[in-house]
Enzyme design. Structure first.
Site, short mmCIF file in Angstrom:
data_model
loop_
_atom_site.label_atom_id
_atom_site.label_comp_id
_atom_site.label_asym_id
_atom_site.label_seq_id
_atom_site.Cartn_x
_atom_site.Cartn_y
_atom_site.Cartn_z
N ASP A 127 -8.42 7.29 2.88
CA ASP A 127 -7.93 6.77 4.17
C ASP A 127 -6.58 7.38 4.53
OD1 ASP A 127 -6.38 5.47 2.25
OD2 ASP A 127 -6.64 3.46 3.08
N TYR A 151 -0.31 15.72 -0.08
CA TYR A 151 -1.61 15.28 -0.62
C TYR A 151 -2.60 15.00 0.51
CZ TYR A 151 -5.13 11.91 -2.18
OH TYR A 151 -6.31 11.24 -2.38
N ARG A 215 -0.77 -1.77 1.06
CA ARG A 215 -1.97 -1.02 0.71
C ARG A 215 -3.16 -1.99 0.69
NH1 ARG A 215 1.06 2.26 1.99
NH2 ARG A 215 1.72 4.19 0.96
#
Ligand code: NAD
Ligand code: TYD
Length: 340
Positions: A127, A151, A215
């Site tokens: 995501d 990343y 998160r």
């Protein structure tokens, strides 16, 4: 027999996926291609290594000759690509291996699979390619890509190549994007296993900034069931989001871990924030629920206590994976020695 090539099968999610695939599908053989980077560990498959349906090749997904000869030797029906550099903080220190594996490695795999005419290619993504959310809203499969870290930019690059191969060559690719995973065999550089390992050793827990970042946590077994559903029931060219519908701020997660471990909150150490730190991730997974008949099953409280138990019972595993290269990374990242 059908044959599935799993790349990165010695890492956290890949090893959990291979275990699920062999258990769920008695007529499936698995070829595991893994470079055994610092994050890859054959020990993660120790309990199933004697299976005559599992074979292992050590190698880099970016090694074109190797990938092509592997696919020439054994006809493969499907590929599930887990192989990646996966840690945001490492990508901030050095993005080279991220671009090499996550972008170029994916391209090499796609080319070889296209030439061999594999029936399915599942790209396991994240995501994080969608960027960061404010206080409200959820990522859907239509959310524009807006990666913020090296990343996530490298994962988005791999995803875009899969998309382009589907569009240009009618390639049977599927992309899955999942929120933060936790569970057994996760390398203790990610927040949950790192904080469990540190707390068990009475070491401080380095919370970035104020710990307000949020998160969305999903147990690795739920993610693996989702990937299997996408592999078997997903439509080529589609994207499927997976998430746990479990949002928690890092500081609340840290306090909960300490409570479950019976350790004092004085172990919390607020440290400098991660550069470019994404504020919030949260996934809308209704498409996967509707089209793949999938739903997350593991409640966070239950999954977290099981994960703590696993790390308690696998202190030797933690000590082994933390030796060598990892201790140098830890010192560079946190400015303190891992073993003191
Ligand atoms: P991990 O770092 O634990 O494992 C990665 C594995 O890939 C290791 O076994 C490593 O040896 C192997 N590998 C690395 N470079 C390779 C190369 N060039 N060739 C062959 N093998 C190589 O990662 P993970 O947490 O298991 O993540 C697996 C995949 O899932 C990644 O693609 C990641 O982006 C994605 N993902 C992870 C999460 C998460 O929360 N961990 C969430 C969503 C998506
Ligand atoms: P991480 O496990 O690295 O996953 P990701 O960056 O892919 O979401 O980090 C999860 C959250 O925890 C993220 O907001 C950064 C934070 N974090 C810390 O506060 N301290 C740490 O030492 C680590 C590794 C992460």
């Amino acid at each position: 027999m059908t044959t599935v090539l799993v790349t990165g099968g010695c890492g956290f999610i890949g090893s959990n996926f291979i275990r699920l695939l062999l258990a769920e599908e008695p007529a499936t053989r698995v070829l595991n291609l893994d470079a055994l980077t610092y994050a890859g560990n054959l020990e993660n498959l120790a309990d199933i290594q004697t299976s005559d349906r599992l074979s292992f090749t050590r190698g880099d997904i970016g090694d074109r000759a190797l990938v092509e000869s592997l696919l020439a030797e054994t006809p493969v029906d499907a590929v599930v690509n887990f192989a990646a550099e996966s840690h945001v903080d490492r990508s901030i220190l050095d993005s080279d291996p991220f671009v090499r594996t996550n972008v170029v490695g994916t391209q090499v795999l796609l080319d070889a699979c296209r030439r061999r005419g594999v029936d399915r290619f599942v790209q396991v993504s994240t995501d994080e390619v969608y960027g960061s959310l404010g206080e409200t809203g959820l990522f859907t499969e239509e959310t524009p890509l807006s990666p913020n870290s090296p990343y996530s930019a490298s994962k988005a690059g791999g995803d875009l190549l899969v998309r382009a191969y589907c569009h240009t060559f009618d390639f049977p690719g599927i992309i899955t994007r999942c929120s933060n995973n936790y569970g057994p065999y996760q390398f203790p550089e990610k927040i949950i296993p790192l904080f469990i390992a540190n707390a068990l050793a009475d070491k401080s827990l380095p919370v970035y900034g104020q710990g307000r970042n949020v998160r969305d946590w999903i147990h690795v077994s739920d993610h693996c069931r989702g990937i299997l559903a996408a592999l078997r029931r997903g439509r080529p060219g589609e994207i499927y989001n997976f998430g746990g519908r479990c949002e928690i701020a890092n500081i609340d997660l840290t306090r909960e871990l300490l409570r479950l471990l019976g350790k004092p909150e004085s172990l919390i150490r607020h440290v400098a924030d991660r550069p470019g730190h994404d504020m919030r991730y949260a996934i809308d997974c209704t498409k996967a629920e509707r089209e793949l008949s999938w739903a997350p099953r593991v409640a966070f409280a239950e999954g977290l206590s099981q994960t703590i138990d696993w790390y308690r019972e696998h202190a030797d595993w933690v000590a082994r994976v933390q030796s060598g290269e990892y201790s140098k990374y830890y010192e560079r990242q946190y400015g303190t020695r891992l073993k003191s």
